[in-house]
Design an enzyme around this catalytic site. Structure first.
Site, PDB file in Angstrom:
ATOM      1  N   THR A   1       4.048  13.024  -9.400  1.00 22.24           N
ATOM      2  CA  THR A   1       3.519  13.240  -8.184  1.00 22.24           C
ATOM      3  C   THR A   1       3.324  14.725  -8.091  1.00 22.24           C
ATOM      4  OG1 THR A   1       3.703  12.907  -5.822  1.00 22.24           O
ATOM      5  CG2 THR A   1       5.660  12.968  -6.976  1.00 22.24           C
TER       6      THR A   1
ATOM      7  N   LYS B   1       0.520  16.322 -11.511  1.00 20.06           N
ATOM      8  CA  LYS B   1      -0.389  15.436 -12.419  1.00 20.06           C
ATOM      9  C   LYS B   1      -1.470  16.020 -13.151  1.00 20.06           C
ATOM     10  CE  LYS B   1      -0.371  11.787  -8.597  1.00 20.06           C
ATOM     11  NZ  LYS B   1      -1.163  11.040  -7.543  1.00 20.06           N
TER      12      LYS B   1
ATOM     13  N   ASP C   1      -4.211   5.550 -10.055  1.00 22.44           N
ATOM     14  CA  ASP C   1      -4.478   5.799  -8.673  1.00 22.44           C
ATOM     15  C   ASP C   1      -5.833   4.809  -8.296  1.00 22.44           C
ATOM     16  OD1 ASP C   1      -2.091   7.049  -7.789  1.00 22.44           O
ATOM     17  OD2 ASP C   1      -3.062   9.013  -8.362  1.00 22.44           O
TER      18      ASP C   1
ATOM     19  N   GLY D   1     -11.119  15.771  -3.637  1.00 16.55           N
ATOM     20  CA  GLY D   1      -9.662  16.218  -4.385  1.00 16.55           C
ATOM     21  C   GLY D   1      -9.159  15.337  -5.294  1.00 16.55           C
TER      22      GLY D   1
ATOM     23  N   GLY E   1      -3.384   3.079   3.466  1.00 13.45           N
ATOM     24  CA  GLY E   1      -3.350   3.359   1.929  1.00 13.45           C
ATOM     25  C   GLY E   1      -1.752   2.875   1.413  1.00 13.45           C
TER      26      GLY E   1
END
Ligand code: NAP
Length: 279
Positions: free
Chosen positions: A61, A65, A101, A126, A242
């Site tokens: 994280t 990344k 992801d 982003g 999320g």
């Protein structure tokens, strides 16, 4: 006997040990999964340490990344496309990097009945938006509008899509509303509405432009229902926060760690149960 980890800085708050722990227990696999603080710049030392300590895989994280890319032996096409790695496996003495992801987001959308293909509006350009928008293109979206405050970042992201499905657009109420007309889905990948972040949408009128059968997903899960989701529900739109994406990216990471397909919905349910009351 190996072990799994999540690395980052800060990493103490990470839900990954809880999620992965619940899924490993569900499978009856005896592999410890712990959080490990690795400061920015500390990756080369960590990789040496991990090799010596039989770490068979780890999640990454913030802030690692992107920094992992030049340090690994192999990188999956998804991770290469979005220039970010969130899952690393030790395979035949090599470090292999993946990014789960984007696929985690699409799995969550599918599982909750929000994936219809067609036109999608992505807010943000982003790290998260990159992974999500590119995976939506791969999953068969006809058009993905990338609306971002800094338009150059949306343009760069659109150029990274070899299918030509992604297109840049301005992050203004009018610019977003124009793209929402005829869209089947809107996904917020900005920080707007996140707990602890000062920003919030100044105007939700773009939601009125979405067709009634469209869905709205917010990548944020703190709070569990953002203003965006509240406003979308008021308009009768289907919504998703999320958390399912967080869970499904972990399920897909575990498939990489164990090197085999898993019962994704069953594992997602085990993780969800472990997090109940947590978020
Ligand atoms: P990031 O790389 O820092 O990108 C942030 C994005 O938000 C950029 O597009 C930025 O626009 C935009 N933004 C920030 N403040 C804004 C403002 N005041 N007005 C308009 N746009 C603004 O962050 P990230 O890693 O992509 O994460 C984005 C969000 O997704 C976070 O809330 C994060 O928690 C969430 N997330 C969730 C999951 C999950 O599993 N559910 C996974 C990853 C991330 P500019 O380019 O113009 O700066």
């Amino acid at each position: 006997m190996g072990a799994l980890q999540v690395i980052g800085d800060p990493v103490r708050h990470s839900k990954s040990p809880r999620i992965q722990g619940a899924m490993l227990a569900h499978l009856g696999v005896d592999l410890p999964y712990t959080a490990h603080t690795v400061p920015k710049g500390g990756l080369p030392q960590y990789l040496e340490w991990a090799k010596a300590h039989h770490i068979v895989g780890f999640n990454a994280t913030m802030p690692h990344k992107e920094d992992l890319l030049p340090l690994l032996d192999q990188i999956s096409p998804e991770a290469l496309a979005c220039q970010a790695v969130n899952t690393v496996c030790r395979r035949a003495g090599q470090w292999v990097g993946f990014n789960t992801d984007g696929a985690g987001c699409v799995c969550a959308l599918e599982h909750h009945g929000l994936w219809q293909g067609g036109t999608v509006v992505v807010l943000g350009a982003g790290g998260a938006a990159k992974a999500v928008a590119l995976q939506l293109s791969q999953a068969g979206a006809q058009r993905v509008w990338v609306c971002n405050r800094t338009l150059e970042k949306a343009q760069a992201l659109a150029q990274a899509d070899c299918r030509g499905v992604l297109a840049p657009a301005p992050f203004t109420p009018e610019g977003v509303a124009q793209r929402c007309a005829g869209a089947s889905l809107l996904v917020n990948c900005t920080n707007l509405g996140m707990e602890g972040c000062p920003g919030e949408f100044s105007d939700f009128s773009f939601l009125d432009a979405l067709p009634p059968q469209a869905g709205v997903m917010d990548l944020i899960y703190h709070p569990s229902r953002t203003q965006l989701l509240t406003q979308a529900r008021r308009r009768g739109l289907a919504t998703l926060n999320g958390l399912p994406m967080l869970i499904y990216q972990a399920v897909l990471a575990l498939e990489h760690f164990l090197g085999r397909p898993l019962d994704r919905p069953a594992l997602a349910a085990a993780a969800q149960q472990a997090l109940e009351g947590d978020v």
